[in-house]
Scaffold this motif. Structure first.
Motif, PDB file in Angstrom:
ATOM      1  N   TRP A 134       5.233  46.769  62.859  1.00 14.42           N
ATOM      2  CA  TRP A 134       5.919  46.146  61.710  1.00 14.42           C
ATOM      3  C   TRP A 134       6.084  44.629  61.853  1.00 14.42           C
ATOM      4  CZ3 TRP A 134       5.220  50.411  59.432  1.00 14.42           C
ATOM      5  CH2 TRP A 134       5.726  51.636  59.885  1.00 14.42           C
ATOM      6  N   LYS A 135       5.751  44.052  62.995  1.00 19.29           N
ATOM      7  CA  LYS A 135       6.033  42.628  63.217  1.00 19.29           C
ATOM      8  C   LYS A 135       4.767  41.798  62.936  1.00 19.29           C
ATOM      9  CE  LYS A 135       8.284  39.577  66.538  1.00 19.29           C
ATOM     10  NZ  LYS A 135       7.248  38.585  66.758  1.00 19.29           N
ATOM     11  N   THR A 145      -0.210  42.436  60.231  1.00 15.87           N
ATOM     12  CA  THR A 145       0.969  43.287  60.430  1.00 15.87           C
ATOM     13  C   THR A 145       0.538  44.675  60.909  1.00 15.87           C
ATOM     14  OG1 THR A 145       1.994  42.127  58.584  1.00 15.87           O
ATOM     15  CG2 THR A 145       3.084  44.136  59.360  1.00 15.87           C
ATOM     16  N   PRO A 146       0.906  45.045  62.142  1.00 15.37           N
ATOM     17  CA  PRO A 146       0.594  46.400  62.610  1.00 15.37           C
ATOM     18  C   PRO A 146       1.546  47.411  61.962  1.00 15.37           C
ATOM     19  CG  PRO A 146       1.248  44.940  64.444  1.00 15.37           C
ATOM     20  CD  PRO A 146       1.613  44.260  63.160  1.00 15.37           C
ATOM     21  N   ILE A 147       0.988  48.457  61.399  1.00 17.79           N
ATOM     22  CA  ILE A 147       1.829  49.512  60.828  1.00 17.79           C
ATOM     23  C   ILE A 147       1.558  50.810  61.604  1.00 17.79           C
ATOM     24  CG2 ILE A 147       1.829  48.367  58.568  1.00 17.79           C
ATOM     25  CD1 ILE A 147      -0.055  50.576  57.567  1.00 17.79           C
ATOM     26  N   ARG A 148       2.523  51.730  61.554  1.00 13.62           N
ATOM     27  CA  ARG A 148       2.385  52.937  62.377  1.00 13.62           C
ATOM     28  C   ARG A 148       1.406  53.933  61.764  1.00 13.62           C
ATOM     29  NH1 ARG A 148       6.057  53.648  66.017  1.00 13.62           N
ATOM     30  NH2 ARG A 148       7.900  53.182  64.769  1.00 13.62           N
ATOM     31  N   THR A 183       6.001  54.668  57.166  1.00 14.70           N
ATOM     32  CA  THR A 183       4.816  53.836  56.894  1.00 14.70           C
ATOM     33  C   THR A 183       4.612  53.706  55.385  1.00 14.70           C
ATOM     34  OG1 THR A 183       3.819  54.522  58.971  1.00 14.70           O
ATOM     35  CG2 THR A 183       2.333  53.563  57.335  1.00 14.70           C
ATOM     36  N   TRP A 184       4.743  54.828  54.664  1.00 17.93           N
ATOM     37  CA  TRP A 184       4.609  54.739  53.198  1.00 17.93           C
ATOM     38  C   TRP A 184       5.647  53.785  52.634  1.00 17.93           C
ATOM     39  CZ3 TRP A 184       0.164  56.023  51.640  1.00 17.93           C
ATOM     40  CH2 TRP A 184      -0.502  57.170  52.088  1.00 17.93           C
ATOM     41  N   SER A 185       6.901  53.883  53.120  1.00 22.14           N
ATOM     42  CA  SER A 185       7.965  53.007  52.613  1.00 22.14           C
ATOM     43  C   SER A 185       7.633  51.550  52.894  1.00 22.14           C
ATOM     44  CB  SER A 185       9.311  53.303  53.270  1.00 22.14           C
ATOM     45  OG  SER A 185       9.619  54.630  53.132  1.00 22.14           O
ATOM     46  N   TYR A 190       3.938  45.690  49.682  1.00 26.01           N
ATOM     47  CA  TYR A 190       2.653  44.999  49.518  1.00 26.01           C
ATOM     48  C   TYR A 190       1.984  45.267  48.175  1.00 26.01           C
ATOM     49  CZ  TYR A 190       2.841  43.917  54.458  1.00 26.01           C
ATOM     50  OH  TYR A 190       3.213  43.433  55.687  1.00 26.01           O
ATOM     51  N   LYS A 191       1.138  44.289  47.784  1.00 29.70           N
ATOM     52  CA  LYS A 191       0.118  44.504  46.756  1.00 29.70           C
ATOM     53  C   LYS A 191      -1.201  44.361  47.516  1.00 29.70           C
ATOM     54  CE  LYS A 191       2.845  44.224  43.002  1.00 29.70           C
ATOM     55  NZ  LYS A 191       3.477  45.544  42.799  1.00 29.70           N
TER      56      LYS A 191
END
Ligand SMILES: [Zn+2]
Ligand SMILES: [Zn+2]
Ligand SMILES: [Zn+2]
Length: 274
Positions: A134-135, A145-148, A183-185, A190-191
Motif C-alpha cells: 500500500w505504500k 504502489t504495491p497492492i496485496r 485490495t478491492w477497497s 483509482y481511475k
C-alpha cells in the motif's frame, strides 16, 4: 506508457517443459502465438517487472539492453518471476565494464533478502529496496504502489498500480486469484487507464484459488466498471496463461474477446495515454 509483455506463460512455460498434452503438442508444431515464455513486463524500455528464467532469451528476441534499465521491480519470489542466479551475471567476472550506476531493485522482503547476501558476497551492482504493501514509492519516475495479491499465503505477493508522469495509470494483476476485500477497497482510490490481469487457469473453474480463470477476469472487468475505476473502453489484457487450461491461443482469444478482453501473446505491446 508503452508496455511490452515479454512473456505470457505460467511457471513451466508453454509448451510445458516436460508436457505432452494436446495444446503443448500443438504449440511445438505451430509455434507463433502458441509458444509462451515466462512472464515479465517492460515499461517504456526503462522499468522492468520481474526477471524470469527466460530473460536471456527476451534480451535477444526484443533487443533489450538490460544495462539501460532504470529500475527492476519484483512481484514475488516464485521462480517463474524471480531467477536470482541470472542476476549474478551483472557482477565483475561477467561484464567488461560494471554498471556505472547500480541498478535499483525493488520488491517484497523475500526477494530482497535473497538478493542481499549475493549482492554482498559478489559486490553486485544492485541497489536493493524493500517495498511495503500500500505504500507508494517513486521508482524511475513512476509512482509505484504495491497492492496485496491473493496468491501464495506463505510469501509476500504484490500486484502493482503504476502511474507515469502524465498520470496514465496501469494495474498489473499477476500473479493473483480473486482479491481479498482490502485490495478491492484500495482500488476504489483509482481511475485506471489499463489493466493487465493474469488468466492462468483459462477455462478451468474451481481448484487453486491463487490464480484466475477467464470468468474471473471477466468478473474483475465488470467489478472495475461498476465501481467507476475503468471506462467501457479501458483496455484489459489477460496474460500468464497455463497450457493446463487446454485452450490454444485462438481459443483464448475467442473466449476473452467476447468480453472485449485481449488475450496477450509474447511480444504483445500495449500503448496507453500516448
Ligand atoms: Zn507466475
Ligand atoms: Zn501441456
Ligand atoms: Zn506465483
Amino acid at each position: 506508457m508503452r508496455v511490452e509483455l515479454l512473456g505470457t506463460a505460467a511457471a513451466e512455460g508453454w509448451p510445458g517443459l516436460f508436457c505432452d498434452c494436446g495444446v503443448c503438442a500443438h504449440a511445438r508444431v505451430h509455434k507463433g502465438k502458441d509458444v509462451r515464455t515466462r512472464s515479465s513486463l517492460l515499461i517504456d524500455r526503462c522499468l522492468k517487472i520481474d526477471f524470469p528464467p527466460d530473460t536471456f532469451y527476451h534480451t535477444i528476441a526484443y533487443n533489450i539492453e538490460l544495462r539501460t534499465l532504470q529500475a527492476l521491480l519484483f512481484t514475488h519470489a516464485h521462480d517463474d518471476h524471480f531467477c536470482p542466479t541470472e542476476l549474478q551475471y551483472s557482477g565483475v567476472h561477467f561484464v567488461s565494464k560494471l554498471l556505472e550506476r547500480p541498478l535499483p531493485v525493488y520488491g517484497p522482503p523475500e526477494v530482497i533478502e535473497t538478493l542481499r547476501p549475493m549482492q554482498q558476497k559478489s559486490a553486485l551492482p544492485l541497489e536493493l529496496h524493500t517495498l511495503c504493501v500500500w505504500k507508494t514509492e517513486t521508482i524511475a519516475g513512476y509512482e509505484v504502489t504495491p497492492i496485496r495479491a491473493h496468491h501464495d499465503p506463505t510469501i509476500t505477493c504484490f500486484n502493482y498500480v503504476l502511474r507515469d508522469a502524465r498520470g496514465t495509470t496501469l494495474l498489473y494483476a499477476s500473479d493473483t486469484g480473486w482479491y481479498d476485500e482490502e485490495t478491492w477497497s484500495f482500488l476504489l482510490n483509482y481511475k485506471l487507464d489499463a489493466v493487465i490481469a493474469e488468466c492462468t487457469k483459462g477455462p478451468i473453474e474451481g481448484d487453486y484459488g491463487g490464480h484466475m480463470s477467464i470468468s474471473d477476469v471477466v468478473k474483475m472487468k465488470q467489478w472495475l466498471l461498476e465501481n467507476g475505476i475503468i471506462r467501457p473502453d479501458t483496455p484489459i489484457v489477460a496474460t500468464h496463461f497455463s497450457h493446463n487450461g487446454g485452450f490454444t491461443h485462438a481459443q483464448l482469444e475467442a473466449a476473452l474477446g467476447k468480453a472485449q478482453i485481449v488475450a496477450a501473446y509474447d511480444g504483445y505491446v500495449l500503448s496507453v495515454g500516448q
